[in-house]
Enzyme design. Structure first.
Site, mmCIF file in Angstrom:
data_model
loop_
_atom_site.group_PDB
_atom_site.id
_atom_site.type_symbol
_atom_site.label_atom_id
_atom_site.label_comp_id
_atom_site.label_asym_id
_atom_site.label_seq_id
_atom_site.Cartn_x
_atom_site.Cartn_y
_atom_site.Cartn_z
ATOM 1 C CE LYS A 123 -1.272 -3.257 6.854
ATOM 2 N NZ LYS A 123 -1.999 -2.005 7.122
ATOM 3 C CD GLN A 167 -1.609 1.518 6.236
ATOM 4 O OE1 GLN A 167 -1.845 0.380 5.841
ATOM 5 N NE2 GLN A 167 -1.124 1.773 7.446
ATOM 6 C CG ASP A 190 -6.924 -1.986 9.833
ATOM 7 O OD1 ASP A 190 -6.089 -2.841 10.190
ATOM 8 O OD2 ASP A 190 -6.631 -1.031 9.100
#
Length: 363
Positions: A123, A167, A190
């Site tokens: 990322k 994450q 997200d």
């Protein structure tokens, strides 16, 4: 501390609701120029059962008789993602030239899971290539929830950060729901905030952000010419990260969706009925050829690292689907690596770009 967290959570919820009211009309405004997928509300249809009998007869009569030995077409997520990322980089450059601003993404990584480290590294590299600024907070496995909430608070208040992600998965001892609820809706790139997930599930509603992996799966299907409308889809796995939102998104595209999980009886039989199979468990080679209907389209989300001394990284990745068997049964399939993974990263960049566009009112 708990009272303060709850007050912040309530304030964030009210802010999120205001954001939804004022920003829902802007959702996916920029992505329509980059992606094949349209705003979800444009897909909504009235439920009409009056024509089902005639339609079923026509569909049954038109079902092809596939050959016994197929060779699956490769759905190249790497190539498709590179095309999308190129368009994102152009938009970032245009924003920088026009208003002197660039999107910013912040990532909080907890622990030393190899797969999570791989995802975060990819990322950050992708952000650099697209011209998106990025920051990473790397916390120990033993960190407290307060450590994570403190890092979140700093990013939430930073006007140069337009996307914040934690994450996942987090260590089991941590309250994932409480932590994610502290993300401001307008920075939840997200797509895991309860309001974003709820609006994904509700007909007539548009989430500000669709979770990146499900969004990437749909884009792969659309760009590969796979019809979703009216098809049978099976999603293997029901995680909050992939399985659940993927099943919701496929329903918004009018697939008939079955979710298979670890307690499902006869999973092989259910999977074999599907036109589209999305495997998202993280168990290597779980899905064998006996699980697949001839001609099915297979999207393999699973990534499982195994030791491999011949590889430069010292490991290689396996998917949930036994690729060597599936290519002789499926009509199309994503590889691992090089399938869904690059698309997930591309969708994250796109969500971050859209967040920055909203923040700066840039079109």
């Amino acid at each position: 501390m708990l009272a303060a967290v709850l007050r912040k959570s309530e304030a964030a919820m009210h802010t999120g609701l205001r954001s939804l009211r004022s920003l829902s009309s802007l959702a996916n405004n920029g992505s329509c120029q980059i992606l094949k997928s349209p705003p979800l509300v444009s897909l909504d249809l009235l439920e009409d059962w009056t024509c089902r009998v005639d339609q079923d007869r026509q569909e049954t009569a038109s079902i092809p008789n596939p050959s016994n030995q197929l060779t699956a077409a490769l759905i190249d997520g790497k190539a498709i993602s590179e095309e999308i990322r190129s368009k994102i980089a152009n938009e970032v450059n245009r924003m920088k030239s026009s208003i002197g601003k660039t999107p910013g993404l912040a990532v909080i990584l907890v622990g030393d899971r190899r797969d999570c480290q791989i995802y975060v590294r990819n990322k950050i590299l992708a952000c650099e290539e697209a011209g998106i600024r990025s920051e990473v907070v790397d916390l120990r496995e033993s960190c407290s929830e307060d450590d994570i909430l403190s890092a979140l608070s700093n990013f939430n208040e930073n006007p140069e950060i337009h996307g914040v992600l934690v994450q996942l998965p987090l260590p089991e001892r941590l309250d994932e729901g409480k932590i994610l609820s502290m993300l401001p809706l307008e920075k939840d790139v997200d797509g895991f905030h309860p309001l974003n997930m709820g609006n994904l599930a509700l007909k007539g509603r548009e989430p500000l952000f669709i979770p990146c992996t499900p969004k990437g799966c749909i884009e792969l299907l659309l760009r590969s010419g796979v019809e979703i409308y009216g098809k049978r889809a099976v999603v293997i796995g029901r995680s909050n990260i992939v399985g659940l939102p993927t099943s919701l998104l496929l329903q918004r595209y009018h697939a008939t969706v079955t979710v298979i999980h670890a307690l499902t009886k006869n999973p092989e039989m259910l999977a074999r009925e599907a036109d589209i199979v999305v495997a998202a468990v993280g168990m290597p080679n779980l899905v064998r050829k006996s699980w697949l209907k001839p001609g099915a389209v297979v999207i393999d989300v699973g990534t499982y690292p195994i030791e491999d001394s011949s590889s430069d990284q010292g490991y290689r990745l396996l998917g949930d689907v036994c690729y060597g068997e599936a290519i002789n049964v499926a009509s199309a399939i994503t590889p691992v690596p090089g399938g869904v993974g690059p698309m997930t990263v591309a969708m994250l960049l796109l969500n971050t770009l859209e967040s920055a566009k909203r923040f700066y009112d840039f079109s």
